[in-house]
Write a protein that holds these residues in place. Structure first.
Motif, PDB file in Angstrom:
ATOM      1  N   UNK A  64       0.917  -1.332   0.139  1.00 31.54           N
ATOM      2  CA  UNK A  64      -0.177  -0.214  -0.050  1.00 31.54           C
ATOM      3  C   UNK A  64       0.676   1.448  -0.295  1.00 31.54           C
ATOM      4  N   UNK A  65       2.102   1.794   0.237  1.00 31.29           N
ATOM      5  CA  UNK A  65       3.178   2.449   0.217  1.00 31.29           C
ATOM      6  C   UNK A  65       3.488   2.857  -0.983  1.00 31.29           C
ATOM      7  N   UNK A  66       3.275   4.133  -1.057  1.00 32.29           N
ATOM      8  CA  UNK A  66       3.680   4.880  -2.419  1.00 32.29           C
ATOM      9  C   UNK A  66       4.874   4.334  -2.833  1.00 32.29           C
ATOM     10  N   UNK A  67       5.558   4.389  -4.604  1.00 31.38           N
ATOM     11  CA  UNK A  67       6.560   3.543  -4.786  1.00 31.38           C
ATOM     12  C   UNK A  67       7.821   4.033  -4.981  1.00 31.38           C
ATOM     13  N   UNK A  68       8.715   4.451  -4.422  1.00 25.00           N
ATOM     14  CA  UNK A  68       9.891   6.052  -4.829  1.00 25.00           C
ATOM     15  C   UNK A  68      11.134   5.468  -4.661  1.00 25.00           C
ATOM     16  N   UNK A  69      11.220   3.690  -5.075  1.00 26.24           N
ATOM     17  CA  UNK A  69      12.457   3.602  -5.827  1.00 26.24           C
ATOM     18  C   UNK A  69      12.234   2.006  -5.447  1.00 26.24           C
ATOM     19  N   UNK A  70      13.175   1.039  -6.089  1.00 22.23           N
ATOM     20  CA  UNK A  70      13.795  -0.167  -6.229  1.00 22.23           C
ATOM     21  C   UNK A  70      14.708  -0.671  -5.102  1.00 22.23           C
ATOM     22  N   UNK A  71      14.824  -1.913  -5.290  1.00 26.53           N
ATOM     23  CA  UNK A  71      16.450  -2.989  -4.657  1.00 26.53           C
ATOM     24  C   UNK A  71      16.331  -3.581  -4.902  1.00 26.53           C
ATOM     25  N   UNK A  72      17.856  -3.845  -5.060  1.00 27.74           N
ATOM     26  CA  UNK A  72      18.424  -4.859  -5.271  1.00 27.74           C
ATOM     27  C   UNK A  72      19.111  -5.413  -4.654  1.00 27.74           C
ATOM     28  N   UNK A  73      18.676  -6.958  -4.221  1.00 29.63           N
ATOM     29  CA  UNK A  73      19.598  -7.385  -2.266  1.00 29.63           C
ATOM     30  C   UNK A  73      21.158  -7.626  -2.554  1.00 29.63           C
ATOM     31  N   UNK A  98      16.933 -13.151  -2.722  1.00 31.69           N
ATOM     32  CA  UNK A  98      18.573 -13.459  -2.032  1.00 31.69           C
ATOM     33  C   UNK A  98      19.255 -12.604  -2.603  1.00 31.69           C
ATOM     34  N   UNK A  99      20.810 -12.493  -2.525  1.00 31.24           N
ATOM     35  CA  UNK A  99      21.580 -11.795  -3.617  1.00 31.24           C
ATOM     36  C   UNK A  99      21.291 -11.612  -5.161  1.00 31.24           C
ATOM     37  N   UNK A 100      21.265 -10.761  -5.210  1.00 34.54           N
ATOM     38  CA  UNK A 100      20.969 -10.513  -6.447  1.00 34.54           C
ATOM     39  C   UNK A 100      19.254 -10.095  -7.917  1.00 34.54           C
ATOM     40  N   UNK A 101      18.976 -10.693  -6.344  1.00 38.59           N
ATOM     41  CA  UNK A 101      17.133  -9.849  -7.134  1.00 38.59           C
ATOM     42  C   UNK A 101      16.455  -9.004  -6.886  1.00 38.59           C
ATOM     43  N   UNK A 102      15.572  -8.432  -7.684  1.00 38.99           N
ATOM     44  CA  UNK A 102      15.219  -7.500  -7.431  1.00 38.99           C
ATOM     45  C   UNK A 102      14.105  -7.329  -7.071  1.00 38.99           C
ATOM     46  N   UNK A 103      13.302  -6.160  -6.278  1.00 38.63           N
ATOM     47  CA  UNK A 103      11.900  -6.462  -5.563  1.00 38.63           C
ATOM     48  C   UNK A 103      11.625  -4.185  -5.904  1.00 38.63           C
ATOM     49  N   UNK A 104      10.600  -4.444  -5.765  1.00 37.94           N
ATOM     50  CA  UNK A 104       9.684  -3.032  -4.775  1.00 37.94           C
ATOM     51  C   UNK A 104       9.552  -2.641  -6.897  1.00 37.94           C
ATOM     52  N   UNK A 105       9.936  -2.544  -7.586  1.00 40.56           N
ATOM     53  CA  UNK A 105      10.254  -2.540  -9.434  1.00 40.56           C
ATOM     54  C   UNK A 105       8.614  -2.102  -9.395  1.00 40.56           C
ATOM     55  N   UNK A 106       7.575  -3.031  -9.515  1.00 36.89           N
ATOM     56  CA  UNK A 106       6.477  -2.748  -9.842  1.00 36.89           C
ATOM     57  C   UNK A 106       6.263  -1.869  -9.586  1.00 36.89           C
ATOM     58  N   UNK A 107       6.021  -1.054  -8.436  1.00 39.60           N
ATOM     59  CA  UNK A 107       4.971   0.237  -7.692  1.00 39.60           C
ATOM     60  C   UNK A 107       5.595   1.666  -8.050  1.00 39.60           C
TER      61      UNK A 107
END
Length: 123
Positions: A64-73, A98-107
């Motif tokens: 539900x948060x607004x997406x302001x960044x994406x992250x890579x582990x 784990x390492x190398x995975x992307x999260x938060x990109x869709x928002x």
């Protein structure tokens, strides 16, 4: 404090890290637009990357948060949880990253609210 586990969720602090991160985005990303991003676009995106240390047990972002960044582990493990229906009182674990995975990109890319809650669970 020293001794507590940390997860570095995003890291691109030097030229060699930026190249590694770009290679990771081009090969590992589930977001196809990032795989085909031209060199200049990739360079501009990587200019905005910063390191973020997330303590084990700390929430990176909530559904539900607004997406302001994406992250890579870079190191460690993130737990991805989701409320599957509006009536759910508890989150359901849907993935571990784990390492190398992307999260938060869709928002971020779609300008939609976050669809999951992500928490650091291990180093």
């Amino acid at each position: 404090p020293a001794g507590r586990g940390r997860v570095v969720a995003v890291l691109a602090l030097s030229a060699e890290n930026a190249e590694t991160l770009a290679a990771c985005l081009r090969t590992e990303s589930d977001v196809l637009i990032l795989r085909d991003l031209p060199e200049e676009g990739m360079r501009r995106m990587l200019d905005g990357v910063a390191a973020v240390d997330v303590e084990v047990g700390q929430t990176l972002f909530c559904q539900g948060d607004i997406g302001d960044a994406m992250y890579i582990v870079k190191r460690g493990e993130l737990s991805v949880r989701k409320r599957l229906t509006a009536d759910d009182e508890q989150d359901t674990h849907v993935a571990s990253l784990g390492p190398g995975k992307l999260v938060g990109s869709l928002a971020l890319l779609c300008d939609d609210p976050r669809t999951t809650t992500v928490e650091a669970v291990g180093n």
